[in-house]
Design an enzyme around this catalytic site. Structure first.
Site, PDB file in Angstrom:
ATOM      1  N   ILE A  17       0.831  -1.207   0.000  1.00 15.20           N
ATOM      2  CA  ILE A  17       0.000   0.000   0.000  1.00 15.20           C
ATOM      3  C   ILE A  17       0.870   1.265   0.000  1.00 15.20           C
ATOM      4  O   ILE A  17       0.585   2.231  -0.726  1.00 15.20           O
ATOM      5  CB  ILE A  17      -0.953  -0.028   1.222  1.00 15.20           C
ATOM      6  CG1 ILE A  17      -2.003  -1.139   1.029  1.00 15.20           C
ATOM      7  CG2 ILE A  17      -1.626   1.327   1.424  1.00 15.20           C
ATOM      8  CD1 ILE A  17      -2.868  -1.429   2.261  1.00 15.20           C
ATOM      9  N   ASP A  64      13.585   2.871  11.154  1.00 14.52           N
ATOM     10  CA  ASP A  64      12.489   2.220  11.879  1.00 14.52           C
ATOM     11  C   ASP A  64      11.554   3.280  12.457  1.00 14.52           C
ATOM     12  O   ASP A  64      11.996   4.124  13.261  1.00 14.52           O
ATOM     13  CB  ASP A  64      13.130   1.378  13.002  1.00 14.52           C
ATOM     14  CG  ASP A  64      12.130   0.553  13.775  1.00 14.52           C
ATOM     15  OD1 ASP A  64      10.922   0.841  13.709  1.00 14.52           O
ATOM     16  OD2 ASP A  64      12.579  -0.391  14.464  1.00 14.52           O
ATOM     17  N   ASN A  91       2.113   4.997   7.214  1.00 15.99           N
ATOM     18  CA  ASN A  91       1.536   3.778   6.643  1.00 15.99           C
ATOM     19  C   ASN A  91       2.172   2.496   7.174  1.00 15.99           C
ATOM     20  O   ASN A  91       1.525   1.447   7.201  1.00 15.99           O
ATOM     21  CB  ASN A  91       1.702   3.847   5.113  1.00 15.99           C
ATOM     22  CG  ASN A  91       1.430   2.528   4.442  1.00 15.99           C
ATOM     23  OD1 ASN A  91       0.272   2.153   4.254  1.00 15.99           O
ATOM     24  ND2 ASN A  91       2.479   1.776   4.095  1.00 15.99           N
ATOM     25  N   LYS A 124       3.499  13.276  15.339  1.00 17.80           N
ATOM     26  CA  LYS A 124       4.064  14.346  16.162  1.00 17.80           C
ATOM     27  C   LYS A 124       5.073  15.192  15.381  1.00 17.80           C
ATOM     28  O   LYS A 124       4.951  16.423  15.316  1.00 17.80           O
ATOM     29  CB  LYS A 124       4.758  13.729  17.396  1.00 17.80           C
ATOM     30  CG  LYS A 124       5.554  14.730  18.196  1.00 17.80           C
ATOM     31  CD  LYS A 124       6.227  14.103  19.408  1.00 17.80           C
ATOM     32  CE  LYS A 124       7.203  15.093  20.035  1.00 17.80           C
ATOM     33  NZ  LYS A 124       7.766  14.629  21.299  1.00 17.80           N
ATOM     34  N   TYR A 157      -3.105  -6.611  16.944  1.00 17.06           N
ATOM     35  CA  TYR A 157      -3.212  -5.795  15.728  1.00 17.06           C
ATOM     36  C   TYR A 157      -4.454  -4.910  15.815  1.00 17.06           C
ATOM     37  O   TYR A 157      -4.393  -3.699  15.568  1.00 17.06           O
ATOM     38  CB  TYR A 157      -3.283  -6.729  14.515  1.00 17.06           C
ATOM     39  CG  TYR A 157      -3.372  -6.035  13.176  1.00 17.06           C
ATOM     40  CD1 TYR A 157      -2.227  -5.564  12.536  1.00 17.06           C
ATOM     41  CD2 TYR A 157      -4.596  -5.869  12.525  1.00 17.06           C
ATOM     42  CE1 TYR A 157      -2.297  -4.947  11.294  1.00 17.06           C
ATOM     43  CE2 TYR A 157      -4.681  -5.253  11.290  1.00 17.06           C
ATOM     44  CZ  TYR A 157      -3.527  -4.799  10.672  1.00 17.06           C
ATOM     45  OH  TYR A 157      -3.610  -4.181   9.445  1.00 17.06           O
ATOM     46  N   LYS A 161      -4.889  -0.741  15.753  1.00 16.49           N
ATOM     47  CA  LYS A 161      -5.625  -0.063  14.675  1.00 16.49           C
ATOM     48  C   LYS A 161      -6.836   0.701  15.225  1.00 16.49           C
ATOM     49  O   LYS A 161      -7.223   1.726  14.673  1.00 16.49           O
ATOM     50  CB  LYS A 161      -6.041  -1.080  13.607  1.00 16.49           C
ATOM     51  CG  LYS A 161      -4.851  -1.731  12.887  1.00 16.49           C
ATOM     52  CD  LYS A 161      -3.963  -0.722  12.200  1.00 16.49           C
ATOM     53  CE  LYS A 161      -2.830  -1.355  11.399  1.00 16.49           C
ATOM     54  NZ  LYS A 161      -1.975  -0.374  10.737  1.00 16.49           N
ATOM     55  N   THR A 192      -1.663  -7.814  -0.697  1.00 13.91           N
ATOM     56  CA  THR A 192      -0.252  -7.417  -0.515  1.00 13.91           C
ATOM     57  C   THR A 192       0.464  -8.564   0.193  1.00 13.91           C
ATOM     58  O   THR A 192      -0.163  -9.547   0.590  1.00 13.91           O
ATOM     59  CB  THR A 192      -0.118  -6.160   0.390  1.00 13.91           C
ATOM     60  OG1 THR A 192      -0.525  -6.507   1.715  1.00 13.91           O
ATOM     61  CG2 THR A 192      -0.927  -4.983  -0.109  1.00 13.91           C
TER      62      THR A 192
HETATM   63  P1  NAD Z   1       3.167  -4.766   3.667  1.00 13.72           P
HETATM   64  O1  NAD Z   1       3.652  -5.745   4.681  1.00 13.72           O
HETATM   65  O2  NAD Z   1       3.114  -5.162   2.240  1.00 13.72           O
HETATM   66  O3  NAD Z   1       4.006  -3.400   3.773  1.00 13.72           O
HETATM   67  C1  NAD Z   1       4.321  -2.825   5.009  1.00 13.72           C
HETATM   68  C2  NAD Z   1       5.652  -2.128   4.885  1.00 13.72           C
HETATM   69  O4  NAD Z   1       5.983  -1.544   6.156  1.00 13.72           O
HETATM   70  C3  NAD Z   1       6.798  -3.086   4.529  1.00 13.72           C
HETATM   71  O5  NAD Z   1       7.530  -2.574   3.440  1.00 13.72           O
HETATM   72  C4  NAD Z   1       7.619  -3.154   5.798  1.00 13.72           C
HETATM   73  O6  NAD Z   1       8.992  -3.405   5.582  1.00 13.72           O
HETATM   74  C5  NAD Z   1       7.369  -1.771   6.391  1.00 13.72           C
HETATM   75  N1  NAD Z   1       7.662  -1.735   7.819  1.00 13.72           N
HETATM   76  C6  NAD Z   1       7.380  -2.687   8.751  1.00 13.72           C
HETATM   77  N2  NAD Z   1       7.841  -2.298   9.942  1.00 13.72           N
HETATM   78  C7  NAD Z   1       8.431  -1.091   9.777  1.00 13.72           C
HETATM   79  C8  NAD Z   1       9.099  -0.183  10.645  1.00 13.72           C
HETATM   80  N3  NAD Z   1       9.260  -0.484  11.936  1.00 13.72           N
HETATM   81  N4  NAD Z   1       9.576   0.971  10.135  1.00 13.72           N
HETATM   82  C9  NAD Z   1       9.417   1.266   8.826  1.00 13.72           C
HETATM   83  N5  NAD Z   1       8.805   0.446   7.946  1.00 13.72           N
HETATM   84  C10 NAD Z   1       8.311  -0.718   8.424  1.00 13.72           C
HETATM   85  O7  NAD Z   1       1.720  -4.312   4.205  1.00 13.72           O
HETATM   86  P2  NAD Z   1       0.543  -3.514   3.472  1.00 13.72           P
HETATM   87  O8  NAD Z   1      -0.535  -4.486   3.206  1.00 13.72           O
HETATM   88  O9  NAD Z   1       1.071  -2.677   2.363  1.00 13.72           O
HETATM   89  O10 NAD Z   1       0.061  -2.608   4.709  1.00 13.72           O
HETATM   90  C11 NAD Z   1       0.318  -1.201   4.813  1.00 13.72           C
HETATM   91  C12 NAD Z   1      -0.482  -0.659   5.982  1.00 13.72           C
HETATM   92  O11 NAD Z   1      -1.884  -0.870   5.745  1.00 13.72           O
HETATM   93  C13 NAD Z   1      -0.167  -1.348   7.305  1.00 13.72           C
HETATM   94  O12 NAD Z   1      -0.198  -0.405   8.356  1.00 13.72           O
HETATM   95  C14 NAD Z   1      -1.297  -2.338   7.459  1.00 13.72           C
HETATM   96  O13 NAD Z   1      -1.541  -2.669   8.810  1.00 13.72           O
HETATM   97  C15 NAD Z   1      -2.434  -1.576   6.836  1.00 13.72           C
HETATM   98  N6  NAD Z   1      -3.543  -2.449   6.368  1.00 13.72           N
HETATM   99  C16 NAD Z   1      -3.327  -3.357   5.378  1.00 13.72           C
HETATM  100  C17 NAD Z   1      -4.391  -4.169   4.965  1.00 13.72           C
HETATM  101  C18 NAD Z   1      -4.272  -5.191   3.852  1.00 13.72           C
HETATM  102  O14 NAD Z   1      -5.249  -5.910   3.609  1.00 13.72           O
HETATM  103  N7  NAD Z   1      -3.129  -5.310   3.169  1.00 13.72           N
HETATM  104  C19 NAD Z   1      -5.635  -4.056   5.573  1.00 13.72           C
HETATM  105  C20 NAD Z   1      -5.804  -3.117   6.576  1.00 13.72           C
HETATM  106  C21 NAD Z   1      -4.740  -2.314   6.967  1.00 13.72           C
END
Ligand code: NAD
Length: 255
Positions: A17, A64, A91, A124, A157, A161, A192
């Site tokens: 995302i 991080d 994100n 922040k 989780y 959220k 994803t």
């Molecule tokens: P993803 O796992 O494909 O991507 C998440 C990215 O965050 C990865 O590139 C990872 O390396 C990075 N990341 C993890 N920990 C980190 C840290 N400490 N510092 C910096 N970067 C970090 O996941 P996604 O599906 O693209 O999800 C993106 C966001 O959307 C997340 O917050 C997730 O909880 C939320 N979300 C996703 C879904 C879904 O269905 N995919 C649904 C609801 C919410």
């Protein structure tokens, strides 16, 4: 914000995302600083190159989001290299599937530190910088469909959220006088790496239907459906939308 936003920071942008949001905002004419953790550096640099190929400026921010000094550094580097910050998209997130009765304190702390402390720190330091600049801004955070409804094996989780929604509403009230809006997006099941890896051997759709069922006719979706709503929310015309946690879930949950 009365003028078009020019510079964005997006965390967790090497894939999924975050990557889709970064590319979409670049298409919209915005320069984008992209963050991810060191183990994802190669993919992050590819995103930087893709943004630059679109004619926009981009820099990588390796680090991080759970570490305060690193988040402060992301903002400082973006201001020094790109000239300011108009948009923050907090994100980055992680998901783990474990029953609460089996959850260790270490599992819990890890989830809270990335998904909640990480969002707080991004909110922040971005808000501080936007207030200093005095030209308004847009702050967004990743909540989830599981920020509105509990789900088996996803208690920690879900807790993060749900909390992102509280953080979003409160900051929205605090910074409205600075013409900064604060909103969260609540994706449903988006294809994803996170969803394909989240449970024991099930496909994304099998897993989603086990957690929150939908009729078989409901369409699946990729990250572009989230990038699209973010693209709208950062525009000047979206100034009247703040403190909201917006569902993008194909009807999987209706609030
Ligand atoms: P993803 O796992 O494909 O991507 C998440 C990215 O965050 C990865 O590139 C990872 O390396 C990075 N990341 C993890 N920990 C980190 C840290 N400490 N510092 C910096 N970067 C970090 O996941 P996604 O599906 O693209 O999800 C993106 C966001 O959307 C997340 O917050 C997730 O909880 C939320 N979300 C996703 C879904 C879904 O269905 N995919 C649904 C609801 C919410």
């Amino acid at each position: 914000m009365s003028q078009e936003p020019r510079i964005a920071v997006i965390t967790g942008a090497a894939q999924g995302i975050g990557r889709a949001i970064a590319l979409r905002l670049a298409d919209d004419g915005i320069d984008v600083a992209v963050n991810d953790i060191p183990s994802n550096e190669k993919k992050l640099l590819e995103v930087v190159a893709e943004i630059q190929a679109k004619g926009r400026r981009s820099i990588p921010l390796i680090g991080d989001v759970a570490v305060e000094g690193e988040v402060r550094g992301f903002i400082e580097q973006t201001v020094s290299d790109l000239g300011g910050i108009d948009i923050m998209v907090a994100n980055a997130g992680i998901a783990r599937s474990v029953e609460l009765i089996d959850m260790s304190v270490e599992d819990w702390d890890c989830m809270i530190s990335v998904n909640l402390r990480g969002v707080m720190l991004c909110y922040k330091y971005a808000a501080q910088q936007m207030i200093k600049q005095g030209r308004g801004g847009r702050i967004l955070g990743a909540s989830s469909i599981l920020g509105k409804k509990g789900a088996m094996t996803f208690s920690s989780y879900c807790a993060t959220k749900f909390a992102v929604r509280g953080l979003t509403q409160s900051l929205a009230l605090e910074v409205s006088k600075h013409n900064i809006t604060v909103n969260a997006y609540c994706p449903g099941l988006i294809h994803t790496s996170m969803t394909s890896a989240s449970t024991s051997g099930q496909s994304t759709d099998q897993h989603g239907n086990a957690v929150l069922p939908v009729p078989p006719s409901m369409p699946g979706a990729g990250p572009e459906v989230i990038a699209s709503i973010v693209s709208y929310l950062v525009k000047p015309e979206a100034y009247f939308i703040t403190g909201q946690s917006i569902d993008v879930n194909g009807g999987r949950y209706m609030s």
